[in-house]
Design an enzyme around this catalytic site. Structure first.
Site, mmCIF file in Angstrom:
data_model
loop_
_atom_site.group_PDB
_atom_site.id
_atom_site.type_symbol
_atom_site.label_atom_id
_atom_site.label_comp_id
_atom_site.label_asym_id
_atom_site.label_seq_id
_atom_site.Cartn_x
_atom_site.Cartn_y
_atom_site.Cartn_z
ATOM 1 N N ARG A 33 32.239 40.871 47.431
ATOM 2 C CA ARG A 33 31.087 40.440 46.648
ATOM 3 C C ARG A 33 30.988 38.928 46.549
ATOM 4 O O ARG A 33 30.067 38.418 45.908
ATOM 5 C CB ARG A 33 31.245 41.000 45.245
ATOM 6 C CG ARG A 33 30.173 41.985 44.826
ATOM 7 C CD ARG A 33 30.583 42.485 43.467
ATOM 8 N NE ARG A 33 29.539 43.120 42.759
ATOM 9 C CZ ARG A 33 29.399 44.443 42.647
ATOM 10 N NH1 ARG A 33 30.203 45.260 43.289
ATOM 11 N NH2 ARG A 33 28.447 44.936 41.908
ATOM 12 N N ARG B 256 27.245 54.341 31.551
ATOM 13 C CA ARG B 256 27.633 52.987 31.985
ATOM 14 C C ARG B 256 26.903 51.973 31.119
ATOM 15 O O ARG B 256 25.684 51.860 31.200
ATOM 16 C CB ARG B 256 27.266 52.781 33.468
ATOM 17 C CG ARG B 256 28.375 53.182 34.407
ATOM 18 C CD ARG B 256 28.001 52.972 35.852
ATOM 19 N NE ARG B 256 27.814 51.562 36.208
ATOM 20 C CZ ARG B 256 27.726 51.122 37.450
ATOM 21 N NH1 ARG B 256 27.803 51.968 38.459
ATOM 22 N NH2 ARG B 256 27.554 49.835 37.700
HETATM 23 P P1 AP5 Z 1 29.546 48.371 40.824
HETATM 24 O O1 AP5 Z 1 30.085 49.590 40.261
HETATM 25 O O2 AP5 Z 1 29.852 48.027 42.219
HETATM 26 O O3 AP5 Z 1 27.990 48.406 40.566
HETATM 27 P P2 AP5 Z 1 26.761 47.718 41.305
HETATM 28 O O4 AP5 Z 1 26.978 47.211 42.651
HETATM 29 O O5 AP5 Z 1 26.213 46.782 40.299
HETATM 30 O O6 AP5 Z 1 25.749 48.848 41.485
HETATM 31 P P3 AP5 Z 1 25.807 50.375 41.378
HETATM 32 O O7 AP5 Z 1 27.116 50.969 41.672
HETATM 33 O O8 AP5 Z 1 25.212 50.654 40.058
HETATM 34 O O9 AP5 Z 1 24.755 50.743 42.528
HETATM 35 P P4 AP5 Z 1 24.929 51.426 43.948
HETATM 36 O O10 AP5 Z 1 24.417 50.488 44.981
HETATM 37 O O11 AP5 Z 1 26.261 52.033 44.139
HETATM 38 O O12 AP5 Z 1 23.845 52.549 43.808
HETATM 39 P P5 AP5 Z 1 24.026 54.093 43.444
HETATM 40 O O13 AP5 Z 1 24.297 54.889 44.673
HETATM 41 O O14 AP5 Z 1 24.929 54.231 42.298
HETATM 42 O O15 AP5 Z 1 29.992 47.098 39.927
HETATM 43 C C1 AP5 Z 1 29.945 47.129 38.529
HETATM 44 C C2 AP5 Z 1 30.590 45.876 37.970
HETATM 45 O O16 AP5 Z 1 31.976 45.845 38.332
HETATM 46 C C3 AP5 Z 1 30.038 44.543 38.487
HETATM 47 O O17 AP5 Z 1 28.913 44.114 37.738
HETATM 48 C C4 AP5 Z 1 31.239 43.619 38.300
HETATM 49 O O18 AP5 Z 1 31.372 43.229 36.955
HETATM 50 C C5 AP5 Z 1 32.414 44.532 38.630
HETATM 51 N N1 AP5 Z 1 32.785 44.462 40.059
HETATM 52 C C6 AP5 Z 1 32.771 45.506 40.936
HETATM 53 N N2 AP5 Z 1 33.169 45.120 42.156
HETATM 54 C C7 AP5 Z 1 33.451 43.792 42.062
HETATM 55 C C8 AP5 Z 1 33.893 42.817 43.002
HETATM 56 N N3 AP5 Z 1 34.135 43.123 44.283
HETATM 57 N N4 AP5 Z 1 34.068 41.552 42.554
HETATM 58 C C9 AP5 Z 1 33.846 41.211 41.266
HETATM 59 N N5 AP5 Z 1 33.397 42.086 40.327
HETATM 60 C C10 AP5 Z 1 33.219 43.376 40.727
HETATM 61 O O19 AP5 Z 1 22.513 54.434 43.009
HETATM 62 C C11 AP5 Z 1 21.964 53.918 41.815
HETATM 63 C C12 AP5 Z 1 21.017 54.956 41.212
HETATM 64 O O20 AP5 Z 1 19.895 55.145 42.112
HETATM 65 C C13 AP5 Z 1 21.640 56.349 41.046
HETATM 66 O O21 AP5 Z 1 21.160 56.937 39.883
HETATM 67 C C14 AP5 Z 1 21.175 57.101 42.304
HETATM 68 O O22 AP5 Z 1 21.074 58.475 42.069
HETATM 69 C C15 AP5 Z 1 19.809 56.477 42.551
HETATM 70 N N6 AP5 Z 1 19.444 56.459 43.968
HETATM 71 C C16 AP5 Z 1 20.272 56.266 45.032
HETATM 72 N N7 AP5 Z 1 19.572 56.290 46.192
HETATM 73 C C17 AP5 Z 1 18.261 56.480 45.846
HETATM 74 C C18 AP5 Z 1 17.065 56.599 46.605
HETATM 75 N N8 AP5 Z 1 17.077 56.517 47.928
HETATM 76 N N9 AP5 Z 1 15.910 56.776 45.912
HETATM 77 C C19 AP5 Z 1 15.906 56.863 44.558
HETATM 78 N N10 AP5 Z 1 17.019 56.771 43.784
HETATM 79 C C20 AP5 Z 1 18.191 56.586 44.432
HETATM 80 MG MG MG Z 2 28.083 51.906 43.058
#
Ligand code: AP5
Ligand code: MG
Length: 190
Positions: free
Chosen positions: A89, A134
């Site tokens: 990231r 969350r």
């Molecule tokens: P993390 O858990 O990685 O969250 P994020 O990247 O902010 O995003 P999400 O996991 O919420 O989204 P995603 O892309 O996985 O989408 P998802 O499939 O879930 O990080 C959280 C926190 O941890 C960060 O803010 C930071 O503080 C820390 N952190 C983590 N890694 C770090 C690192 N490397 N360095 C530093 N800090 C770190 O889908 C989202 C939603 O959309 C779901 O409800 C899903 O059902 C829906 N959805 C999915 N696809 C579709 C579609 N095609 N159409 C409609 N809805 C859809």
């Molecule tokens: Mg995720």
């Protein structure tokens, strides 16, 4: 080994697509967000520290997540490959990942970046926030902060892989199956 970085802003669908990809390609899913949330639910000191930052929508320190990934690589020595979700990231994390894989005579095969506009991201995350538990999904201000954090610190990571000719961008808006098919056609070419 097949080592895929699945990239994109918060809510882009990284976790959703990873679940399907690990099944199809028999890979290990490494999501730093999921690992941090499991540290939080286990009440570890690392989890307690990380929670303060995650609840504000800001990144945890590089050395924390790099250490977690290093441990995971060590404990999955016979893996066919990995999907890195939510990592690297920052450019510093990307450089550290290259060094870690290099010590295992391996490398990143490629990065697939899911492109989704901010409006759609906010809509998806707020919808999930209704029942995900969350804290970082529940508040529109925190969601905006996560997207700002992504644009300033994480987006440059795509250039890091572009310079190595390892970046493919994909439209992340559409049905989950359509997007999965687009990712598979990239992965099949590796
Ligand atoms: P993390 O858990 O990685 O969250 P994020 O990247 O902010 O995003 P999400 O996991 O919420 O989204 P995603 O892309 O996985 O989408 P998802 O499939 O879930 O990080 C959280 C926190 O941890 C960060 O803010 C930071 O503080 C820390 N952190 C983590 N890694 C770090 C690192 N490397 N360095 C530093 N800090 C770190 O889908 C989202 C939603 O959309 C779901 O409800 C899903 O059902 C829906 N959805 C999915 N696809 C579709 C579609 N095609 N159409 C409609 N809805 C859809
Ligand atoms: Mg995720």
């Amino acid at each position: 080994m097949l080592n895929l970085v699945l990239f994109g802003p918060p809510g882009a669908g990284k976790g959703t697509q990873s679940e399907k990809l690990i099944e199809k390609y028999q890979l290990i899913h490494l999501s730093t967000g999921d690992i941090l949330r499991s540290e939080i639910s286990n009440g570890t000191s690392l989890g307690l520290e990380a929670k303060k930052l995650m609840d504000q929508g800001v990144l945890v320190p590089d050395e924390v997540v790099i250490g977690m990934i290093s441990n995971q690589l060590d404990s999955n020595k016979n893996a066919r490959g990995f999907i890195f979700d939510g990592f690297p990231r920052t450019v510093a994390q990307a450089e550290a990942l290259d060094r870690l894989l290099n010590t295992k005579a391996s490398a990143i095969s490629g990065m697939v970046a899911l492109v989704v506009d901010s409006e759609e991201l906010e809509k998806r995350l707020l919808l999930r926030g209704k029942d995900s538990g969350r804290p970082d999904d529940a508040n529109p201000e925190i969601i905006k902060k996560r997207i700002v954090e992504y644009n300033s610190k994480t987006a440059p990571v795509a250039n890091y892989y572009r310079e190595q000719n390892k970046l493919t961008t994909i439209n992340g808006v559409g049905t989950i199956d359509q997007i999965f098919d687009s990712i598979c056609s990239v992965v099949d070419a590796y």
